[in-house]
Design an enzyme around this catalytic site. Structure first.
Site, short mmCIF file in Angstrom:
data_model
loop_
_atom_site.label_atom_id
_atom_site.label_comp_id
_atom_site.label_asym_id
_atom_site.label_seq_id
_atom_site.Cartn_x
_atom_site.Cartn_y
_atom_site.Cartn_z
N GLU A 55 -56.55 -12.69 -37.71
CA GLU A 55 -57.65 -13.57 -37.12
C GLU A 55 -57.90 -14.62 -38.26
OE1 GLU A 55 -61.29 -11.02 -37.14
OE2 GLU A 55 -62.20 -12.23 -35.90
N LYS A 138 -62.32 -14.38 -28.15
CA LYS A 138 -63.16 -12.98 -28.90
C LYS A 138 -64.31 -12.72 -27.77
CE LYS A 138 -64.55 -11.06 -33.22
NZ LYS A 138 -64.58 -11.22 -34.74
N CYS A 179 -60.45 -8.36 -33.26
CA CYS A 179 -61.29 -7.50 -33.98
C CYS A 179 -62.24 -6.77 -33.45
CB CYS A 179 -61.51 -8.46 -35.23
SG CYS A 179 -61.80 -7.63 -36.45
N1 LIG Z 1 -64.60 -8.87 -38.09
C1 LIG Z 1 -64.97 -8.18 -37.07
O1 LIG Z 1 -64.87 -9.06 -36.25
C2 LIG Z 1 -65.06 -6.72 -37.14
C3 LIG Z 1 -65.30 -6.13 -38.17
O2 LIG Z 1 -64.79 -6.43 -39.27
C4 LIG Z 1 -65.73 -4.53 -37.88
O3 LIG Z 1 -65.98 -4.19 -36.83
O4 LIG Z 1 -66.01 -3.85 -38.76
#
Ligand SMILES: NC(=O)CC(=O)C(=O)O
Length: 301
Positions: A55, A138, A179
Site C-alpha cells: 500500500e 480502497k 488494507c
Molecule cells: N492502514 C489501514 O488501512 C488499516 C490498518 O492499519 C488497520 O486496520 O489496522
C-alpha cells in the site's frame, strides 16, 4: 460456488516488502522498479507468476500527503487502456516493469485523482504484456481513533471506492482489497464464492493493530473461505510519520502461515496450489454447508 481446481494453475507469489519510501516520488518509483526486477530474478528458485507491491509505495502514508501525490490513472472498466497515453508516472513504470518481467503485477496502491475529482487509494493491476487490466479503489477507509495509540482519518482527503475487484489471471481468479478492507469479511466471502483462489491485500497495518490483528485477520479470511489470503506491507521506517507493521504474509486455505517475514525490506515467496483449496473443501465442506436460507437477512441489521 465456482472454483474449478482444474482450470486454475499453481504459481509462485512474490510480495515486495518495500522500504525506503521517501518524499521523493521519482526515487520511490525507481526503487519499486528495481525491486520488481529483483523479485523475478531471485538468486535461486522459480520465477514468480504474480508480484505484489505494498500500500502507498510511491508516497508517504497519511491523509495530508494524498492530494500532493495523487495521479490520474484514467482507467475505464471494459475498455482497453493504452498505458502509453497515461499521465501517471506510476502507471507507466508499473506497466513497463510488468512487461519487462513478464509477470502479473498487483501494483500496491497509489493516491489516485479520479475522473470525478475525488481522491482514492487505488491499486492498479497489470498483465504480463503490461496492460492495465483492473483497478481497485480502497472501499473501506481507515478512520480509527484508539486514544493514546493511533488516530488516522483517511476520509479527510480520500473517498471510498464502491466496486469489488476480481481479476482473471493466467493462474485463476484473484480478488484484490486494500488494507482496512481485510477487516470486512464480506469481500473475501464474495470473492471465494465467485471463484477466486486468493484474496490479496496490499496493506500497511501499524504498531498498535499489527501485532494483534494482521495475521489473525488473514488467517480468519483464509479459513472462513478456504482460499489463499495474503497481505503485502511496506517495510517499517521509524523516521516516517506512519510506522508500518511489516510482516508481509501468505496464508493457505487451511489457515496455515506458509510464508512471512519480519519488518525490514524483504521479498517473500510462496507457492499457491489450487489443489490445496479443493482438498481443504473436500475435508471440511463448510463452503457447501452454508445456510444462506437461515442468514439471508444479514444486511438488514
Ligand atoms: N492502514 C489501514 O488501512 C488499516 C490498518 O492499519 C488497520 O486496520 O489496522
Amino acid at each position: 460456488m465456482a472454483t474449478d481446481a482444474k482450470a486454475n494453475r499453481p504459481f509462485r507469489l512474490a510480495l515486495i516488502q518495500m522500504g525506503g519510501v521517501t518524499a521523493d516520488k521519482t526515487s520511490n518509483l525507481a526503487h519499486a522498479r528495481d525491486l520488481i526486477h529483483k523479485a523475478v530474478n531471485p538468486q535461486s528458485g522459480e520465477k514468480p507468476g504474480v508480484v505484489v507491491l505494498p500500500e502507498c509505495f510511491n508516497s508517504p502514508y497519511g491523509h495530508v500527503h494524498f492530494p500532493k501525490y495523487a495521479e490520474s490513472v484514467g482507467f475505464k472498466k471494459g475498455e482497453t487502456y493504452d498505458v502509453s497515453n497515461s499521465s501517471s508516472d506510476s502507471v507507466k513504470m508499473l506497466s513497463q516493469a510488468a512487461k519487462d518481467c513478464g509477470v502479473w503485477l498487483i501494483g500496491g496502491s497509489i493516491p489516485e485523482k479520479g475522473e470525478d475529482g475525488n481522491l482514492y487509494n487505488t491499486a492498479t493491476i497489470y498483465n504480463p504484456r503490461g496492460e492495465l487490466v483492473a483497478i481497485h479503489r480502497k472501499i473501506h477507509l481507515f478512520d480509527i481513533d484508539i486514544p493514546g495509540k493511533i488516530t488516522f482519518k483517511e476520509s479527510t482527503t480520500l473517498t471510498g471506492g464502491s466496486e469489488l475487484t476480481h481479476v482473471d489471471t493466467d493462474y485463476g481468479r484473484i480478488g484484490v482489497g486494500i488494507c482496512y478492507d481485510v477487516r470486512f469479511p464480506e469481500l473475501a466471502m464474495i470473492a471465494a464464492r465467485k471463484g477466486c483462489i486468493a484474496m490479496i491485500y496490499p496493506g500497511a497495518f501499524n504498531l498498535t493493530t499489527g501485532p494483534l490483528h494482521w495475521e489473525l485477520l488473514q488467517r480468519a479470511r483464509a479459513v472462513d473461505n478456504q482460499i489463499y489470503v495474503s497481505m503485502c506491507s511496506p517495510a517499517r521506517d521509524m523516521t516516517a510519520g506512519y510506522h508500518a507493521w511489516g510482516h508481509s504474509t501468505v496464508v493457505d486455505p487451511m489457515g496455515a502461515v506458509i510464508a512471512t517475514t519480519e519488518h525490514d525490506e524483504d521479498i517473500v515467496y510462496a507457492d499457491i496450489d489450487p489443489q490445496k483449496i479443493a482438498e481443504t473443501r473436500a475435508g471440511i465442506p463448510v463452503t457447501t454447508q452454508r445456510r444462506f436460507d437461515v442468514y439471508k437477512d444479514v444486511a438488514d441489521f
